[in-house]
Design a protein around this motif. Sequence first.
Motif, PDB file in Angstrom:
ATOM      1  N   ARG A 101       0.969  26.716   6.468  1.00 41.94           N
ATOM      2  CA  ARG A 101       2.339  27.048   6.481  1.00 41.94           C
ATOM      3  C   ARG A 101       2.697  28.229   7.401  1.00 41.94           C
ATOM      4  O   ARG A 101       1.667  28.824   7.872  1.00 41.94           O
ATOM      5  CB  ARG A 101       2.929  27.341   5.054  1.00 41.94           C
TER       6      ARG A 101
ATOM      7  N   ARG B 292       0.103  20.839  13.513  1.00 40.06           N
ATOM      8  CA  ARG B 292      -0.526  21.493  12.540  1.00 40.06           C
ATOM      9  C   ARG B 292      -2.013  21.940  12.718  1.00 40.06           C
ATOM     10  O   ARG B 292      -2.756  22.891  12.175  1.00 40.06           O
ATOM     11  CB  ARG B 292      -0.901  20.973  11.027  1.00 40.06           C
TER      12      ARG B 292
ATOM     13  N   GLN C 136      -2.610  30.538   8.198  1.00 44.37           N
ATOM     14  CA  GLN C 136      -3.710  29.646   8.951  1.00 44.37           C
ATOM     15  C   GLN C 136      -5.116  29.650   8.803  1.00 44.37           C
ATOM     16  O   GLN C 136      -5.534  30.769   8.383  1.00 44.37           O
ATOM     17  CB  GLN C 136      -3.252  30.056  10.615  1.00 44.37           C
TER      18      GLN C 136
ATOM     19  N   TYR D 125      -6.021  25.050  11.498  1.00 47.26           N
ATOM     20  CA  TYR D 125      -5.101  24.284  10.740  1.00 47.26           C
ATOM     21  C   TYR D 125      -3.900  25.135  10.010  1.00 47.26           C
ATOM     22  O   TYR D 125      -4.086  26.338   9.507  1.00 47.26           O
ATOM     23  CB  TYR D 125      -5.948  23.651   9.369  1.00 47.26           C
TER      24      TYR D 125
END
Length: 90
Positions: A66, A28, A70, A63
């Motif tokens: 989902r 992630r 981002q 990061y």
Amino acid sequence: MFPTSSVKNSRAFFYDGNIKLTYTPDDRNTLSLSAYRSQDNFRFPGDTLYGWHSNVLTGRWSYLVRPGLQVNLSALYSGYFLNVDGVSPI
């Protein structure tokens, strides 16, 4: 290569450099750091030396919230410097 002696003995120097580092601690998060530097100098014989250089530094954190979403955070430094040495009187 110039036929005129006042230009024939001139000097020039220049370079450019880039580097990028990327670190992915997990699936992630991604961290990256990139840097750029350039420098140029030029002088006519018995005259002024002209020089300039640039520095750029970028840091980025990505990061993955989902799939399809981002978040990115970036920080940037940029500097340009000019130098003139030995200005000849007119």
